[in-house]
Design an enzyme around this catalytic site. Structure first.
Site, mmCIF file in Angstrom:
data_model
loop_
_atom_site.group_PDB
_atom_site.id
_atom_site.type_symbol
_atom_site.label_atom_id
_atom_site.label_comp_id
_atom_site.label_asym_id
_atom_site.label_seq_id
_atom_site.Cartn_x
_atom_site.Cartn_y
_atom_site.Cartn_z
ATOM 1 N N LYS A 144 0.821 -1.213 0.000
ATOM 2 C CA LYS A 144 0.000 0.000 0.000
ATOM 3 C C LYS A 144 0.852 1.258 0.000
ATOM 4 O O LYS A 144 0.547 2.207 -0.710
ATOM 5 C CB LYS A 144 -0.943 0.013 1.216
ATOM 6 C CG LYS A 144 -1.968 -1.086 1.217
ATOM 7 C CD LYS A 144 -2.927 -0.988 2.396
ATOM 8 C CE LYS A 144 -2.277 -0.991 3.745
ATOM 9 N NZ LYS A 144 -1.658 -2.260 4.146
ATOM 10 N N ARG A 176 -10.838 0.021 8.697
ATOM 11 C CA ARG A 176 -10.448 -1.368 8.957
ATOM 12 C C ARG A 176 -11.609 -2.226 9.443
ATOM 13 O O ARG A 176 -11.454 -3.433 9.583
ATOM 14 C CB ARG A 176 -9.330 -1.416 10.002
ATOM 15 C CG ARG A 176 -8.049 -0.814 9.490
ATOM 16 C CD ARG A 176 -6.961 -0.993 10.496
ATOM 17 N NE ARG A 176 -5.724 -0.404 9.981
ATOM 18 C CZ ARG A 176 -4.535 -0.629 10.502
ATOM 19 N NH1 ARG A 176 -4.407 -1.427 11.526
ATOM 20 N NH2 ARG A 176 -3.475 -0.065 9.995
ATOM 21 N N ARG A 220 11.238 -6.050 5.387
ATOM 22 C CA ARG A 220 11.106 -4.619 5.637
ATOM 23 C C ARG A 220 11.630 -4.267 7.032
ATOM 24 O O ARG A 220 12.221 -3.204 7.234
ATOM 25 C CB ARG A 220 9.632 -4.202 5.502
ATOM 26 C CG ARG A 220 9.409 -2.709 5.649
ATOM 27 C CD ARG A 220 7.990 -2.313 5.316
ATOM 28 N NE ARG A 220 7.069 -2.577 6.404
ATOM 29 C CZ ARG A 220 5.764 -2.347 6.363
ATOM 30 N NH1 ARG A 220 5.207 -1.891 5.265
ATOM 31 N NH2 ARG A 220 4.999 -2.603 7.397
ATOM 32 N N ARG A 277 11.071 -0.392 12.457
ATOM 33 C CA ARG A 277 9.799 -0.606 13.148
ATOM 34 C C ARG A 277 9.822 -1.956 13.859
ATOM 35 O O ARG A 277 9.958 -3.001 13.218
ATOM 36 C CB ARG A 277 8.634 -0.568 12.145
ATOM 37 C CG ARG A 277 8.357 0.803 11.600
ATOM 38 C CD ARG A 277 7.274 0.805 10.554
ATOM 39 N NE ARG A 277 6.082 0.100 10.974
ATOM 40 C CZ ARG A 277 4.991 -0.025 10.219
ATOM 41 N NH1 ARG A 277 4.950 0.504 9.013
ATOM 42 N NH2 ARG A 277 3.951 -0.682 10.657
ATOM 43 N N ARG A 321 -0.838 -9.396 13.495
ATOM 44 C CA ARG A 321 -1.355 -8.292 12.673
ATOM 45 C C ARG A 321 -2.117 -8.831 11.454
ATOM 46 O O ARG A 321 -3.166 -8.303 11.083
ATOM 47 C CB ARG A 321 -0.215 -7.384 12.221
ATOM 48 C CG ARG A 321 0.345 -6.527 13.341
ATOM 49 C CD ARG A 321 1.687 -5.912 13.001
ATOM 50 N NE ARG A 321 1.661 -5.064 11.832
ATOM 51 C CZ ARG A 321 2.732 -4.777 11.094
ATOM 52 N NH1 ARG A 321 3.911 -5.295 11.384
ATOM 53 N NH2 ARG A 321 2.635 -3.978 10.064
#
Length: 193
Positions: free
Chosen positions: A14, A89, A128, A134, A146
């Site tokens: 995204k 969401r 990532r 993160r 998640r």
């Protein structure tokens, strides 16, 4: 005005596709993740509350997110449109977003969902995590949580917009440019009068 929801699980691409869409269509990017992370970085009360929830893989309360979005809509009244990234969401959030947009005489133009299987998502997020800094991208258990959270709570949002005739699914695996071409085709169907 073009109001687009870019939808998909964590790691679906995204962020990458948002940049392409924003550059081409001059939309204001509303990423709830970015909004929340900026609050966390600022050390605000909202940010600290959000951090506690996000670190556990739990969604931030709807009223907090809707309030942040409303502030951004007010701030950019003359925009060409908005791209909603990571929101809504839940069906409840979708209904709240529709009500909020209606108060500005606007509506969602299209929801584009990037479809990627869970194993690919896990691999992408772990990769990532090596560069993002993160912590939620570096823990396999948290990533799986998640993804489960997305699957259980957010997939019904696709049905909500499908019932309105505004949902388009696009394969999120492949060359970035090819995926962007498919996104452009979906957008052109709602912008051609």
């Amino acid at each position: 005005m073009l109001n687009l929801i870019l939808f998909g699980p964590p790691g679906a691409g995204k962020g990458t596709q948002s940049e392409n869409i924003i550059a081409k269509y001059k939309l204001i990017h509303l990423s709830t993740g970015d909004l929340l992370r900026s609050e966390i970085q600022a050390g605000s009360e909202l940010g600290l509350k959000a951090k506690t929830l996000m670190d556990q893989g739990i969604l931030v309360p709807d009223e907090v997110v809707i309030g942040m979005i409303d502030n951004k809509l007010k701030e950019h009244r003359n925009a060409a449109g908005f791209i909603f990234d990571g929101f809504p969401r839940t069906v409840k959030q979708s209904e709240a977003l529709d009500q909020l947009l209606a108060s500005y005489n606007e509506s969602i133009s299209v929801m584009i969902a990037l479809v990627v299987d869970d194993n690919e998502l896990l691999a992408r997020l772990l990769n990532r995590g090596k560069t993002s800094g993160r912590p939620d991208d570096q823990n396999e258990e948290l990533i799986s949580k998640r993804i489960q959270e997305y699957n259980s709570k957010t997939k019904p949002v696709a049905d909500y917009y499908q019932e309105q005739g505004k949902f388009v699914a696009i394969d999120g695996i492949g060359e970035i440019d090819f995926i962007f071409e498919e996104i452009n085709k979906a957008i052109s169907k709602v912008t051609v009068k």
